[in-house]
Each structure stands twice: as structure tokens, then as C-alpha cells.
Write a protein that holds these residues in place. Structure first.
Motif, PDB file in Angstrom:
ATOM      1  N   ASP A  63       0.838  -1.194   0.000  1.00  0.00           N
ATOM      2  CA  ASP A  63       0.000   0.000   0.000  1.00  0.00           C
ATOM      3  C   ASP A  63       0.876   1.247   0.000  1.00  0.00           C
ATOM      4  O   ASP A  63       2.107   1.176   0.043  1.00  0.00           O
ATOM      5  N   VAL A  64       0.224   2.392  -0.019  1.00  0.00           N
ATOM      6  CA  VAL A  64       0.900   3.672   0.098  1.00  0.00           C
ATOM      7  C   VAL A  64       0.278   4.455   1.233  1.00  0.00           C
ATOM      8  O   VAL A  64      -0.950   4.468   1.396  1.00  0.00           O
ATOM      9  N   LEU A  65       1.115   5.100   2.046  1.00  0.00           N
ATOM     10  CA  LEU A  65       0.631   5.979   3.107  1.00  0.00           C
ATOM     11  C   LEU A  65       0.710   7.415   2.614  1.00  0.00           C
ATOM     12  O   LEU A  65       1.787   7.910   2.295  1.00  0.00           O
ATOM     13  N   GLU A  66      -0.439   8.070   2.561  1.00  0.00           N
ATOM     14  CA  GLU A  66      -0.499   9.486   2.207  1.00  0.00           C
ATOM     15  C   GLU A  66      -0.447  10.308   3.486  1.00  0.00           C
ATOM     16  O   GLU A  66      -1.267  10.122   4.386  1.00  0.00           O
ATOM     17  N   PHE A  98       3.744  10.804  -0.274  1.00  0.00           N
ATOM     18  CA  PHE A  98       3.207   9.466  -0.455  1.00  0.00           C
ATOM     19  C   PHE A  98       4.354   8.481  -0.260  1.00  0.00           C
ATOM     20  O   PHE A  98       5.338   8.500  -1.012  1.00  0.00           O
ATOM     21  N   LEU A  99       4.233   7.620   0.749  1.00  0.00           N
ATOM     22  CA  LEU A  99       5.310   6.717   1.143  1.00  0.00           C
ATOM     23  C   LEU A  99       4.893   5.268   0.930  1.00  0.00           C
ATOM     24  O   LEU A  99       3.815   4.860   1.381  1.00  0.00           O
ATOM     25  N   ASP A 135      -5.064   2.302  -3.732  1.00  0.00           N
ATOM     26  CA  ASP A 135      -5.135   2.492  -5.177  1.00  0.00           C
ATOM     27  C   ASP A 135      -3.800   2.915  -5.778  1.00  0.00           C
ATOM     28  O   ASP A 135      -3.678   3.030  -7.001  1.00  0.00           O
ATOM     29  N   LEU A 136      -2.798   3.155  -4.924  1.00  0.00           N
ATOM     30  CA  LEU A 136      -1.480   3.563  -5.396  1.00  0.00           C
ATOM     31  C   LEU A 136      -0.451   2.494  -5.057  1.00  0.00           C
ATOM     32  O   LEU A 136      -0.550   1.826  -4.022  1.00  0.00           O
ATOM     33  N   HIS A 137       0.540   2.376  -5.914  1.00  0.00           N
ATOM     34  CA  HIS A 137       1.651   1.451  -5.667  1.00  0.00           C
ATOM     35  C   HIS A 137       2.922   2.153  -6.132  1.00  0.00           C
ATOM     36  O   HIS A 137       3.070   2.485  -7.305  1.00  0.00           O
ATOM     37  N   ILE A 181       6.918   9.977  -3.468  1.00  0.00           N
ATOM     38  CA  ILE A 181       6.630  11.148  -4.285  1.00  0.00           C
ATOM     39  C   ILE A 181       5.840  12.106  -3.404  1.00  0.00           C
ATOM     40  O   ILE A 181       5.358  11.735  -2.332  1.00  0.00           O
ATOM     41  N   ALA A 182       5.713  13.338  -3.848  1.00  0.00           N
ATOM     42  CA  ALA A 182       4.995  14.335  -3.053  1.00  0.00           C
ATOM     43  C   ALA A 182       4.311  15.308  -3.992  1.00  0.00           C
ATOM     44  O   ALA A 182       4.590  15.345  -5.200  1.00  0.00           O
ATOM     45  N   ASP A 183       3.396  16.059  -3.429  1.00  0.00           N
ATOM     46  CA  ASP A 183       2.883  17.192  -4.177  1.00  0.00           C
ATOM     47  C   ASP A 183       2.647  18.357  -3.235  1.00  0.00           C
ATOM     48  O   ASP A 183       2.468  18.202  -2.032  1.00  0.00           O
ATOM     49  N   THR A 184       2.713  19.539  -3.817  1.00  0.00           N
ATOM     50  CA  THR A 184       2.395  20.787  -3.131  1.00  0.00           C
ATOM     51  C   THR A 184       1.199  21.385  -3.851  1.00  0.00           C
ATOM     52  O   THR A 184       0.725  20.827  -4.851  1.00  0.00           O
TER      53      THR A 184
END
Length: 329
Positions: free
Chosen positions: A99-102, A199-200, A243-245, A250-253
């Protein structure tokens, strides 16, 4: 909508930094969670910095809780040889490997009106030129949101706070907090201010997220080893993204998509940051790898995150979200 479910998703926790809720020097999946939360919960979190300099610090740098941590932290909470105090780990229910941790950064603010900067022998971008260790405590003008350095110079540095370390546990029992990597960790990316998301990838059940290494101000590169290291408060929202792998963070601002690359050299870190951006553009925007490579040359700005977290240097690529046809994260 199920109102009970909606309320459940809005739980807000407080995680204070005490000798029972912080750990020193690294990450470990063997640490018991300091807090358990559901996906979508918000956490008001406290962090402290300066474990190894507290005995040299001015009174404004010290609180009773911080002194208690420095004097009485249990041996089992001293995980590895890094200098960082981290709050956590936080267990996020439902997070599983793959999974991904947001992590959404709602607010970040210094909790004390002073931080420090340290030159360490053998570290930094110019270790042969600046060979002697040096420690400076730097006052923070929190009313005007600036720090004057050098004191009396009239040079006013804007306070732009962020957490240098945002990371999850892996299967390593004792992983140092110094180098960043695919798990996040000591990223030292000054773009990750309030309003950003990171997103980790998740490697162990619950993700076991830890946070710390507050910085009030830092230039790209962090060339003398440290920023204005600051005990910091923050409010974060943790969400499991099935839903992400991802293979790397990655990150966003509000304005940019950010990919990250780490390596033993800046060349290697740059190559990894470019490759990560190409992968992002292929998977989330739907263009070919070659077109993505061209787009990186035309529209992506690659910047040095840090050059001092041995053995991993960091580069990040920034892509304006406004040029994309749709929101992708």
C-alpha cells in the motif's frame, strides 16, 4: 452517507512528545506504536530536536518534557546511531505492505523561539575546509516570522518550517535516521511545507510512521549538515491509499508534483529522480517513456535536496501541476 462512518473518519488525535512516545536515532519495526489511528484520522503531533546538544542549550530551548526525554529515554527507544529524535511510530490501521501511506501536512510551526545549527567534523559539503565542530543557537522571531543571522547583521531569514524526516518502518531492525531512501526518512526537502502531501510506500503492517527533525529554515543542499534545527508542532492527516503502488516516495504541493532520487553521488541521485519522474508521467499521465524524458528536459526543475545525509545525497524534480490536463493524485 453513513453519518457514523463520516464522523469516524474525522477523529483527531493528540500525540505529545514524551520519553514514552519518541525514539532516537533511527527506525525499527520492533518499536511498539506510540499511537494507533484509522485511515483518514488527523494527528496533532509534537516533536523535539537537539537531543545531543540540550546540555549546551539556552533556557528558551528547554522544556521539562524535553529535559526528561534527554535524561531518561529508555535504552530500547534508542534505535540506532542517528542524532534525530522522532515522534512515533504511528500505526495506521489497514496499512499493509504494497500500500501507500499518504501524509497530508496541514500545519507546521516552531514550538520554541530558538533553534540551532551545528557544523560536524567530517560532514557537510566542505569537510576539508571547515574542520572544527561549531554549535550556534539561533533566535526565532515568531511574531515577524524571521530569524536574524548572523545576529546583529540585519540579515532576516524567512521562517519556512517543515519536517526533515517523514518516514515509515521497514523490515530492518535498526535503521539509522541519517540517510533517506525508498521509505522516506531524512529527506530534508524544504518544499514539504504546510499544504504539501507525501506518499510513502508501506513495508510493514500499520506502516509505523515517524516524524521529526523540524527545520525553521533551510537552503537547498543543507550544505553545512544542518538547517535551523527546531522543535516543531504539526498537524497531519494519515490516509491509506490502496489504489497507489510506489517504489519510492513522491509528493505534491499546491503547485507541483515532486519526485525524489537518492544516491551515493549527486549524479546517481539525479538519475534516480529523473527516472522516478518518467515513471510517474508514464503511469499517472499516460505518456510514453521517451515523451516523458523529453518533458523532463522541457518542464521539470531538478534541485538538490541535500548533500550531507551520508551515504545518500538527494535530488528532487518539480513538475508544475498547472501544465497537466487533470489532477492525478
Amino acid at each position: 452517507m453513513d453519518t457514523k462512518f463520516a464522523y469516524y473518519q474525522m477523529v483527531r488525535h493528540i500525540l505529545k512528545a514524551t520519553k514514552e512516545t519518541v525514539h532516537l536515532g533511527g527506525f525499527s519495526h520492533l518499536l511498539p506504536p506510540a499511537l494507533r489511528v484509522d485511515s483518514g484520522d488527523t494527528v496533532d503531533v509534537e516533536t523535539y530536536s537537539g537531543f545531543y546538544v540540550y546540555d549546551k542549550a539556552p533556557p528558551a530551548f528547554l522544556t521539562p518534557e524535553f529535559v526528561d526525554i534527554c535524561q531518561n529515554l529508555a535504552p530500547e527507544r534508542k534505535v540506532a546511531g542517528g542524532p534525530h529524535l522522532l515522534t512515533g511510530p504511528i500505526y495506521v490501521k489497514g496499512a499493509e505492505p504494497g500500500d501507500v501511506l499518504e501524509v497530508e501536512l496541514h500545519s507546521i510551526s516552531p514550538r520554541l523561539p530558538v533553534g540551532f545549527n551545528a557544523i560536524r567534523s567530517g560532514w557537510g559539503a566542505l569537510p576539508q575546509k571547515f574542520t572544527q565542530p561549531a554549535l550556534r543557537f539561533i533566535d526565532l522571531d515568531l511574531d515577524n516570522n524571521v530569524a536574524e543571522f548572523p545576529k546583529g547583521s540585519g540579515i532576516k531569514i524567512p521562517i519556512t518550517p517543515f519536517f526533515g524526516i517523514l518516514g515509515v518502518a521497514t523490515h530492518d531492525e535498526h535503521r539509522s535516521s541519517i540517510p533517506p531512501g525508498y521509505y522516506g526518512g531524512n529527506i530534508d526537502n524544504r518544499e514539504l511545507q504546510a499544504g504539501a502531501r507525501i506518499f510513502l510506500p508501506v513495508f510493514v503492517s500499520g506502516a509505523l510512521f515517524s516524524i521529526g527533525d523540524g527545520h525553521s529554515a533551510q537552503g537547498d543542499g543543507e550544505v553545512n549538515v544542518t538547517a535551523i534545527e527546531t522543535s516543531m508542532n504539526g498537524t497531519i492527516k494519515l490516509k491509506v491509499r490502496k489504489d497507489l503502488h510506489l517504489k519510492a516516495p513522491i509528493a505534491d504541493t499546491p503547485t507541483d508534483i515532486i519526485t525524489m532520487g537518492f544516491g551515493n553521488t549527486l549524479d546517481e541521485a539525479l538519475q534516480n529522480a529523473v527516472s522516478s519522474m518518467i515513471d510517474f508521467l508514464e503511469r499517472f499521465v499516460g505518456i510514453s517513456a521517451e515523451d516523458a524524458y523529453v518533458l523532463c528536459s522541457l518542464a521539470v526543475n531538478f534541485r538538490i535536496s541535500q548533500v550531507v545525509n551520508s551515504p545518500q545525497k538527494g535530488v528532487h524534480g518539480m513538475l508544475l501541476k498547472s501544465i497537466l490536463p487533470k489532477n492525478v493524485l
